[in-house]
Design a protein around this motif. Structure first.
Motif, PDB file in Angstrom:
ATOM      1  N   VAL A  65      15.368 -20.845   3.524  1.00 34.95           N
ATOM      2  CA  VAL A  65      14.548 -20.572   2.334  1.00 34.95           C
ATOM      3  C   VAL A  65      13.292 -19.799   2.729  1.00 34.95           C
ATOM      4  N   CYS A  66      12.642 -20.214   3.800  1.00 35.18           N
ATOM      5  CA  CYS A  66      11.437 -19.512   4.268  1.00 35.18           C
ATOM      6  C   CYS A  66      11.774 -18.105   4.745  1.00 35.18           C
ATOM      7  N   LEU A  67      12.877 -17.956   5.461  1.00 36.64           N
ATOM      8  CA  LEU A  67      13.298 -16.646   5.951  1.00 36.64           C
ATOM      9  C   LEU A  67      13.532 -15.682   4.798  1.00 36.64           C
ATOM     10  N   VAL A  68      14.285 -16.109   3.805  1.00 35.16           N
ATOM     11  CA  VAL A  68      14.568 -15.250   2.653  1.00 35.16           C
ATOM     12  C   VAL A  68      13.269 -14.884   1.933  1.00 35.16           C
ATOM     13  N   SER A  69      12.384 -15.847   1.789  1.00 33.41           N
ATOM     14  CA  SER A  69      11.110 -15.580   1.116  1.00 33.41           C
ATOM     15  C   SER A  69      10.239 -14.611   1.902  1.00 33.41           C
ATOM     16  N   LEU A  70      10.140 -14.812   3.202  1.00 32.94           N
ATOM     17  CA  LEU A  70       9.303 -13.949   4.030  1.00 32.94           C
ATOM     18  C   LEU A  70       9.836 -12.520   4.107  1.00 32.94           C
ATOM     19  N   ILE A  71      11.141 -12.361   4.276  1.00 30.85           N
ATOM     20  CA  ILE A  71      11.677 -11.000   4.373  1.00 30.85           C
ATOM     21  C   ILE A  71      11.573 -10.306   3.024  1.00 30.85           C
ATOM     22  N   ASN A  72      11.668 -11.048   1.940  1.00 25.04           N
ATOM     23  CA  ASN A  72      11.455 -10.423   0.633  1.00 25.04           C
ATOM     24  C   ASN A  72      10.031  -9.899   0.517  1.00 25.04           C
ATOM     25  N   ALA A  73       9.074 -10.662   0.975  1.00 23.81           N
ATOM     26  CA  ALA A  73       7.683 -10.196   0.941  1.00 23.81           C
ATOM     27  C   ALA A  73       7.507  -8.956   1.820  1.00 23.81           C
ATOM     28  N   ALA A  74       8.069  -8.999   3.023  1.00 27.87           N
ATOM     29  CA  ALA A  74       7.929  -7.868   3.947  1.00 27.87           C
ATOM     30  C   ALA A  74       8.578  -6.603   3.389  1.00 27.87           C
ATOM     31  N   LEU A 110      -0.902  -0.094   6.077  1.00 29.13           N
ATOM     32  CA  LEU A 110      -1.484  -1.401   5.779  1.00 29.13           C
ATOM     33  C   LEU A 110      -2.443  -1.876   6.866  1.00 29.13           C
ATOM     34  N   PHE A 111      -2.240  -1.425   8.100  1.00 27.75           N
ATOM     35  CA  PHE A 111      -3.108  -1.856   9.191  1.00 27.75           C
ATOM     36  C   PHE A 111      -4.473  -1.170   9.167  1.00 27.75           C
ATOM     37  N   ASP A 112      -4.622  -0.166   8.303  1.00 32.05           N
ATOM     38  CA  ASP A 112      -5.932   0.462   8.122  1.00 32.05           C
ATOM     39  C   ASP A 112      -6.815  -0.342   7.169  1.00 32.05           C
ATOM     40  N   SER A 113      -6.245  -1.279   6.473  1.00 32.98           N
ATOM     41  CA  SER A 113      -6.989  -2.155   5.570  1.00 32.98           C
ATOM     42  C   SER A 113      -7.296  -3.452   6.301  1.00 32.98           C
ATOM     43  N   PRO A 114      -8.576  -3.795   6.468  1.00 34.50           N
ATOM     44  CA  PRO A 114      -8.893  -5.046   7.170  1.00 34.50           C
ATOM     45  C   PRO A 114      -8.221  -6.271   6.544  1.00 34.50           C
ATOM     46  N   THR A 115      -8.189  -6.334   5.241  1.00 29.00           N
ATOM     47  CA  THR A 115      -7.567  -7.485   4.571  1.00 29.00           C
ATOM     48  C   THR A 115      -6.064  -7.492   4.799  1.00 29.00           C
ATOM     49  N   ALA A 116      -5.406  -6.361   4.577  1.00 28.08           N
ATOM     50  CA  ALA A 116      -3.956  -6.292   4.769  1.00 28.08           C
ATOM     51  C   ALA A 116      -3.584  -6.544   6.230  1.00 28.08           C
ATOM     52  N   ALA A 117      -4.387  -6.056   7.145  1.00 30.28           N
ATOM     53  CA  ALA A 117      -4.122  -6.293   8.571  1.00 30.28           C
ATOM     54  C   ALA A 117      -4.205  -7.788   8.895  1.00 30.28           C
ATOM     55  N   LYS A 118      -5.175  -8.488   8.315  1.00 32.78           N
ATOM     56  CA  LYS A 118      -5.274  -9.942   8.520  1.00 32.78           C
ATOM     57  C   LYS A 118      -4.053 -10.653   7.949  1.00 32.78           C
ATOM     58  N   VAL A 119      -3.636 -10.246   6.767  1.00 27.06           N
ATOM     59  CA  VAL A 119      -2.453 -10.857   6.157  1.00 27.06           C
ATOM     60  C   VAL A 119      -1.228 -10.596   7.020  1.00 27.06           C
ATOM     61  N   ALA A 120      -1.071  -9.358   7.489  1.00 32.41           N
ATOM     62  CA  ALA A 120       0.079  -9.013   8.322  1.00 32.41           C
ATOM     63  C   ALA A 120       0.105  -9.845   9.602  1.00 32.41           C
ATOM     64  N   LYS A 121      -1.036 -10.048  10.223  1.00 32.15           N
ATOM     65  CA  LYS A 121      -1.116 -10.847  11.446  1.00 32.15           C
ATOM     66  C   LYS A 121      -0.714 -12.298  11.158  1.00 32.15           C
ATOM     67  N   ARG A 122      -1.216 -12.841  10.061  1.00 31.51           N
ATOM     68  CA  ARG A 122      -0.868 -14.216   9.697  1.00 31.51           C
ATOM     69  C   ARG A 122       0.613 -14.323   9.311  1.00 31.51           C
ATOM     70  N   PHE A 123       1.094 -13.302   8.654  1.00 29.71           N
ATOM     71  CA  PHE A 123       2.496 -13.236   8.269  1.00 29.71           C
ATOM     72  C   PHE A 123       3.367 -13.276   9.520  1.00 29.71           C
ATOM     73  N   VAL A 155       8.286  -1.162   1.040  1.00 29.69           N
ATOM     74  CA  VAL A 155       8.772  -0.248   0.006  1.00 29.69           C
ATOM     75  C   VAL A 155       7.608   0.294  -0.825  1.00 29.69           C
ATOM     76  N   ILE A 156       6.647  -0.562  -1.152  1.00 31.26           N
ATOM     77  CA  ILE A 156       5.490  -0.127  -1.946  1.00 31.26           C
ATOM     78  C   ILE A 156       4.742   1.003  -1.249  1.00 31.26           C
ATOM     79  N   VAL A 157       4.556   0.872   0.065  1.00 26.74           N
ATOM     80  CA  VAL A 157       3.773   1.890   0.792  1.00 26.74           C
ATOM     81  C   VAL A 157       4.643   2.981   1.421  1.00 26.74           C
ATOM     82  N   HIS A 158       5.942   2.935   1.156  1.00 29.58           N
ATOM     83  CA  HIS A 158       6.897   3.929   1.668  1.00 29.58           C
ATOM     84  C   HIS A 158       6.961   3.957   3.197  1.00 29.58           C
ATOM     85  N   ASN A 159       7.014   2.808   3.828  1.00 29.22           N
ATOM     86  CA  ASN A 159       7.190   2.765   5.280  1.00 29.22           C
ATOM     87  C   ASN A 159       8.630   3.158   5.593  1.00 29.22           C
ATOM     88  N   PRO A 160       8.850   4.264   6.281  1.00 31.10           N
ATOM     89  CA  PRO A 160      10.211   4.735   6.520  1.00 31.10           C
ATOM     90  C   PRO A 160      10.887   4.017   7.695  1.00 31.10           C
TER      91      PRO A 160
END
Length: 159
Positions: free
Chosen positions: A126-135, A7-20, A140-145
């Motif tokens: 509530v925020c914790l559960v929501s954020l960890i669900n997103a993470a 995900l860090f190879d994608s400029p958009t995903a990297a920005k989202v990850a940093k904000r996340f 899982v989508i990108v198969h990060n082991p």
């Protein structure tokens, strides 16, 4: 298992990850105990099958002094004697908040959460559960082991 995509190879995903990561810093400032935050994140990671997040949060919890017994029993918390009423309420919220499609968060679970936590702590949960669900879903989508996480890695990336 090899990752499908960094995900860090994608400029958009990297920005989202940093904000996340920056967003999650607010949870560090909450009055929710760190051990509870890690246990909740472990349970969501287990449900969603995210090896990367489970690895990270189990190791962070252990580094903070959480016992091996409690770490081992998170998946079976309903059938274990090592969790407090407050922890049980948070773990129930984590499960029901992760499995929203089943029946949502029950009134019984919500009442237990209200009994043990103040409004700010509930908001943090509530925020914790929501954020960890997103993470977990992203990983899982990108198969990060799991397996290579070292305690403190998250803190270094969000600084």
């Amino acid at each position: 298992m090899e990752p499908r995509f960094n995900l860090f190879d994608s400029p958009t995903a990297a920005k989202v990850a940093k904000r996340f990561s920056t967003t999650s810093l607010a949870l560090e400032e909450s009055t929710l105990p760190r051990s509870l935050r890690e246990l909740v994140q472990m349970r969501v990671s287990q449900i969603n099958g995210c090896g990367f997040c489970l690895d990270a949060h189990a190791k962070e919890a252990a580094a903070e002094g959480e016992s091996a017994v409690r770490l081992s029993l998170v998946a079976t918390w309903r059938h274990s004697t090592v969790f407090t009423g407050a922890e049980r309420a948070a773990l129930a919220l984590a499960e029901e908040g992760t499995r929203l499609g089943d029946h949502g968060v029950s009134d019984e679970t919500w009442a237990a959460v209200r009994k043990h936590y103040d409004d700010d702590q509930i908001g943090a949960l509530v925020c914790l559960v929501s954020l960890i669900n997103a993470a977990t879903r992203m990983n899982v989508i990108v198969h990060n082991p799991g397996g290579s996480y070292e305690p403190g890695m998250f803190a270094r990336t969000s600084a």
